[in-house]
Design an enzyme around this catalytic site. Sequence first.
Site: not given
Ligand SMILES: C[S@@+](CC[C@H](N)C(=O)[O-])C[C@H]1O[C@@H](n2cnc3c(N)ncnc32)[C@H](O)[C@@H]1O
Length: 336
Positions: A199, A225, A245
């Site tokens: 993340d 990352g 999504h």
């Molecule tokens: C909608 S949340 C989903 C979290 C988890 N997978 C769940 O389903 O409960 C999206 C996740 O993607 C991470 N995220 C968003 N942009 C990102 C990026 N550019 N690189 C890595 N992680 C990212 C956010 O920090 C967050 O934890």
Amino acid sequence: MAKAPSPDRITGLQMQFMASKTFLTTVELGLFTELAKGPLDCDTLRARLGLHPRGARDFFDALVAMGVLERERGLYSNTPESDFYLDRAKLTYAGGIAEMFNARLYGFWGALTEGLRTGKPQNEIKGGENLFDAIYGDPQRLRGFLRAMTGLSLPVAEAMAAKFPWRDYQTFIDVGTAQGALPVQVALAHQHITGGGFDLPVVGPIFDEYVASFDLQKRLRFYPGDFMKDPLPQADVLVMGHILHDWNLDEKRMLLRKAYDALAKDGALIVYEHLIDDERRTNLGGLLMSLNMLVETHGGFDFTGADCSGWMREAGFRQTRVEHLSGPQWMVVGVK
Ligand SMILES: C[S@@+](CC[C@H](N)C(=O)[O-])C[C@H]1O[C@@H](n2cnc3c(N)ncnc32)[C@H](O)[C@@H]1O
């Protein structure tokens, strides 16, 4: 004259937001946490929560009618599911998502009409920035959002730990892991598995704290990352939960290609979401979540199992399958 059709569906639907808000307020007030300590009568419960007498009895009895509280001889108590998932003192607490819906989305959905007219998000990023940049600038909102993701994914994580053939694999990484609810459940259920969560760097300390609360820090580590810029870390299994999504179609395809590149030969990618049914008729959870992506993101949308399988095959995956997990949530598995 033809017999008038029943208006019940319409009258029910127009009041559903009241039931939803009543429930969200209950979680905000910590009512289930209070009742987890023991049953209480109306006046004592009201006093503990700091409520005015006028609405309290109707509020508690509405929760009985909704099936999330029980009332026996004037004493209110939690149902087994409220006690398990909605007591803040338990490690199984999944109310973070209701807290986030209450604090953020309940207000933002008030502008759904404008979102539908303009195709533009209606939340903190109305000005144009990225959702995660907007939320993660504030430590309290960052923590609240990550806890909300645990609430969204905990029931799914338990189902996936049981349904996927983890014994055939050694390493796994949850991409966009938030607090790490999914890796924790998989590691608890399968002692041989190691891996962790990928993340944005700012998420690291909150992931580490959550993983340590289960004493799993030797088997699960944080991979910092940015998946929009960096390659994904290598593993036998990669998981993406509620990631695709958030993004538009080109970005979804790019993330699937990165996952394919990072997987070992015969490795598997698991995408889990509130999938829309292939006919786009029945899975209301998937359709509402997709509208939520309209309110929350610049180009995100939810999709069907067939859509996801097609994108996976374009990225090179040789086999795909769709399996139910929990409630409106399903997984699409792609094998390299
Ligand atoms: C909608 S949340 C989903 C979290 C988890 N997978 C769940 O389903 O409960 C999206 C996740 O993607 C991470 N995220 C968003 N942009 C990102 C990026 N550019 N690189 C890595 N992680 C990212 C956010 O920090 C967050 O934890």
